[in-house]
Structure formats: structure tokens, C-alpha cells
Design a protein around this motif. Sequence first.
Motif, short mmCIF file in Angstrom:
data_model
loop_
_atom_site.label_atom_id
_atom_site.label_comp_id
_atom_site.label_asym_id
_atom_site.label_seq_id
_atom_site.Cartn_x
_atom_site.Cartn_y
_atom_site.Cartn_z
N GLU A 1 -9.28 6.95 4.41
CA GLU A 1 -8.72 5.65 4.72
C GLU A 1 -9.20 5.61 6.37
N SER B 1 -5.41 5.71 -1.31
CA SER B 1 -4.18 5.09 -0.99
C SER B 1 -3.07 5.28 -1.82
N LEU C 1 -0.53 7.16 5.61
CA LEU C 1 -0.23 7.53 4.06
C LEU C 1 0.20 9.19 3.97
N THR D 1 -4.81 14.09 5.95
CA THR D 1 -5.19 12.87 5.78
C THR D 1 -6.44 12.65 4.84
N GLU E 1 0.69 -1.11 -0.08
CA GLU E 1 0.05 -0.01 0.18
C GLU E 1 0.82 1.32 -0.04
N ALA E 2 2.03 1.32 0.54
CA ALA E 2 2.83 2.49 0.99
C ALA E 2 3.53 3.05 -0.28
N VAL F 1 0.45 7.22 -2.65
CA VAL F 1 1.56 7.93 -2.14
C VAL F 1 2.38 8.85 -3.21
N TYR G 1 3.81 9.65 4.42
CA TYR G 1 4.72 9.25 3.42
C TYR G 1 4.14 10.28 2.39
N ARG G 2 3.14 10.85 2.06
CA ARG G 2 3.09 11.81 1.03
C ARG G 2 3.89 13.12 1.41
#
Length: 118
Positions: A65, A28, A73, A62, A3-4, A30, A76-77
Amino acid sequence: KPEATKTNRGALQIDHGSDRLVVSYPKSVVEMDEMSAAVLERALRETKAKSGNYKILIRSVTGAEPYSVAQRLAYYRALSMRNYLIEKGIGTNATIRSKVVQATEPDMGHVEIIFQAN
């Protein structure tokens, strides 16, 4: 793919504001694909030319999700966008800050690149 590390395979939505760019991500996702990165690069060139001496705040909001997934997420973004800006010579460790914030209403997740005068 885990996912990441999902990559956006469509165009990112990029909204120009006077002092910010807003990059909206599909659920989902990134990383940007090459087409999205090219669109962002053009927008950053235009915005950077106007902003002169600045600091950058990356505000990662955010998505819709589940809470812990959305937090991860968004983190990570923010990290991905920060690294992208540094790689493009648009900022440095000293001029870029980032923070993850909770969406006030359901959202697909977005990153705001905010140019702040020094």
C-alpha cells in the motif's frame, strides 16, 4: 468497514520456520477471521512446545500500500498479533516486543512471530 478494521475472510498463509511463524495478510487486511485464528493457534501450539523458555519478537513488515497506509496497517497488525498472543497465554507484556519494518521488496504485508531463547 474502515480500512483499519478489515477482517481477513480467507485463510491466512502461515509458514513454519524452526524459530518463527510467518503470517501473510491479504492487501489492506489487519484482523484474522475465526478460521485463520484456529490455523494460527494450532501452529503456535506446535512451535511453543518446541521453544520452551523464550521471548517473542513480532516483526511486522509493511505491505504494498502507499507508504503511510502501509506503516499504519503494519502497526495495527503488530498490535493485533501481540494482543492475540497475550490473550492466548503465549506471552506477556514483558516477553513480547514488536517492531514495524519497511519491506525490502513489494510485499502483501506479513507478520513474523520470532521465538528467541532467553
